[in-house]
Scaffold this motif. Structure first.
Motif, PDB file in Angstrom:
ATOM      1  N   TYR A  81      36.381 -45.267 -26.387  1.00 42.57           N
ATOM      2  CA  TYR A  81      36.950 -45.569 -27.611  1.00 42.57           C
ATOM      3  C   TYR A  81      35.964 -45.614 -28.772  1.00 42.57           C
ATOM      4  O   TYR A  81      34.749 -45.922 -28.575  1.00 42.57           O
ATOM      5  N   LEU A  82      36.270 -45.240 -30.175  1.00 43.27           N
ATOM      6  CA  LEU A  82      35.664 -45.189 -31.274  1.00 43.27           C
ATOM      7  C   LEU A  82      36.392 -46.038 -32.095  1.00 43.27           C
ATOM      8  O   LEU A  82      37.575 -46.206 -32.204  1.00 43.27           O
ATOM      9  N   GLN A  83      35.617 -47.261 -32.423  1.00 41.70           N
ATOM     10  CA  GLN A  83      36.187 -48.311 -33.262  1.00 41.70           C
ATOM     11  C   GLN A  83      35.473 -48.139 -34.723  1.00 41.70           C
ATOM     12  O   GLN A  83      34.151 -48.295 -34.599  1.00 41.70           O
ATOM     13  N   PHE A  84      36.057 -47.675 -35.935  1.00 40.52           N
ATOM     14  CA  PHE A  84      35.340 -47.853 -36.988  1.00 40.52           C
ATOM     15  C   PHE A  84      36.346 -47.924 -37.972  1.00 40.52           C
ATOM     16  O   PHE A  84      37.425 -47.426 -38.167  1.00 40.52           O
ATOM     17  N   GLY A  85      35.732 -48.725 -39.318  1.00 38.90           N
ATOM     18  CA  GLY A  85      36.741 -48.878 -40.418  1.00 38.90           C
ATOM     19  C   GLY A  85      38.089 -49.405 -40.098  1.00 38.90           C
ATOM     20  O   GLY A  85      38.928 -49.287 -40.700  1.00 38.90           O
ATOM     21  N   GLY A  86      38.353 -50.120 -39.217  1.00 38.62           N
ATOM     22  CA  GLY A  86      39.532 -50.971 -38.883  1.00 38.62           C
ATOM     23  C   GLY A  86      40.557 -50.025 -37.928  1.00 38.62           C
ATOM     24  O   GLY A  86      41.659 -50.334 -37.823  1.00 38.62           O
ATOM     25  N   GLY A  87      40.058 -48.740 -37.598  1.00 45.02           N
ATOM     26  CA  GLY A  87      40.882 -48.003 -36.679  1.00 45.02           C
ATOM     27  C   GLY A  87      40.383 -47.850 -35.243  1.00 45.02           C
ATOM     28  O   GLY A  87      38.953 -48.094 -35.183  1.00 45.02           O
ATOM     29  N   GLN A  88      40.998 -47.362 -34.302  1.00 42.73           N
ATOM     30  CA  GLN A  88      40.623 -47.208 -33.050  1.00 42.73           C
ATOM     31  C   GLN A  88      40.970 -45.756 -32.532  1.00 42.73           C
ATOM     32  O   GLN A  88      42.414 -45.525 -32.505  1.00 42.73           O
ATOM     33  N   TRP A  89      40.324 -45.079 -31.853  1.00 41.06           N
ATOM     34  CA  TRP A  89      40.613 -43.770 -31.286  1.00 41.06           C
ATOM     35  C   TRP A  89      40.159 -43.642 -29.926  1.00 41.06           C
ATOM     36  O   TRP A  89      38.829 -43.963 -29.815  1.00 41.06           O
ATOM     37  N   SER A  90      40.795 -43.166 -28.905  1.00 38.90           N
ATOM     38  CA  SER A  90      40.143 -42.718 -27.549  1.00 38.90           C
ATOM     39  C   SER A  90      39.538 -41.327 -27.848  1.00 38.90           C
ATOM     40  O   SER A  90      40.065 -40.418 -28.608  1.00 38.90           O
ATOM     41  N   PHE A  91      38.449 -41.174 -26.992  1.00 36.95           N
ATOM     42  CA  PHE A  91      38.031 -39.726 -27.213  1.00 36.95           C
ATOM     43  C   PHE A  91      38.859 -38.702 -26.769  1.00 36.95           C
ATOM     44  O   PHE A  91      38.788 -37.761 -26.822  1.00 36.95           O
ATOM     45  N   ALA A  92      39.468 -39.316 -25.544  1.00 35.63           N
ATOM     46  CA  ALA A  92      40.567 -38.073 -24.937  1.00 35.63           C
ATOM     47  C   ALA A  92      41.610 -37.803 -26.005  1.00 35.63           C
ATOM     48  O   ALA A  92      42.075 -36.743 -26.109  1.00 35.63           O
ATOM     49  N   GLU A  93      42.242 -38.834 -26.905  1.00 36.92           N
ATOM     50  CA  GLU A  93      42.874 -38.519 -27.699  1.00 36.92           C
ATOM     51  C   GLU A  93      42.275 -37.507 -28.841  1.00 36.92           C
ATOM     52  O   GLU A  93      42.892 -36.557 -29.524  1.00 36.92           O
ATOM     53  N   LEU A  94      40.975 -37.593 -29.189  1.00 41.71           N
ATOM     54  CA  LEU A  94      40.480 -36.992 -30.202  1.00 41.71           C
ATOM     55  C   LEU A  94      40.267 -35.478 -29.603  1.00 41.71           C
ATOM     56  O   LEU A  94      40.467 -34.394 -30.360  1.00 41.71           O
ATOM     57  N   ALA A  95      39.852 -35.441 -28.459  1.00 42.76           N
ATOM     58  CA  ALA A  95      39.681 -33.990 -27.688  1.00 42.76           C
ATOM     59  C   ALA A  95      41.110 -33.334 -27.940  1.00 42.76           C
ATOM     60  O   ALA A  95      41.132 -32.200 -27.957  1.00 42.76           O
ATOM     61  N   GLU A  96      42.324 -34.063 -27.582  1.00 42.91           N
ATOM     62  CA  GLU A  96      43.602 -33.376 -27.613  1.00 42.91           C
ATOM     63  C   GLU A  96      43.690 -32.819 -29.028  1.00 42.91           C
ATOM     64  O   GLU A  96      44.503 -31.938 -29.215  1.00 42.91           O
ATOM     65  N   ARG A  97      43.340 -33.653 -30.080  1.00 44.14           N
ATOM     66  CA  ARG A  97      43.509 -33.332 -31.355  1.00 44.14           C
ATOM     67  C   ARG A  97      42.885 -31.921 -31.670  1.00 44.14           C
ATOM     68  O   ARG A  97      43.393 -31.316 -32.320  1.00 44.14           O
TER      69      ARG A  97
END
Length: 97
Positions: A38-54
């Motif tokens: 997961y990437l956590q930055f500026g109050g947000g969180q994203w999984s790398f799997a989600e980012l790859a799908e996007r």
């Protein structure tokens, strides 16, 4: 002097006992453990799997077919709130976080 024939040995009617089997050793699992990043930055969180799908969805929206692709590189630049991607060193693009 005449020799008497020797009596024949007859096989027993019982079937031969099968050799004892050793119990099978327990099988080792060949699956890889689940890995989540997961990437956590500026109050947000994203999984790398989600980012790859996007990134895949954005590339497909540009009209590129990804079924035969061999490589997808995803670059996350949180300070710009962007995800950049390169597919097979040919197609590039970006998606907002």
């Amino acid at each position: 002097m005449k020799q008497e024939p020797k009596p024949r040995q007859v096989a027993a009617d019982k079937p031969a006992a099968a050799p004892a089997r050793k119990p099978a050793a327990p099988r080792k699992r060949t699956t890889k453990p689940l890995q989540e990043v997961y990437l956590q930055f500026g109050g947000g969180q994203w999984s790398f799997a989600e980012l790859a799908e996007r990134a895949k969805s954005a590339c497909a929206a540009q009209g590129h077919d990804l079924t035969g692709s061999k490589k997808l590189a995803v670059y996350v630049k949180p300070e710009d709130r962007m995800v950049y991607y390169v597919v097979d060193d040919d197609h590039t693009g970006s998606v907002a976080l």
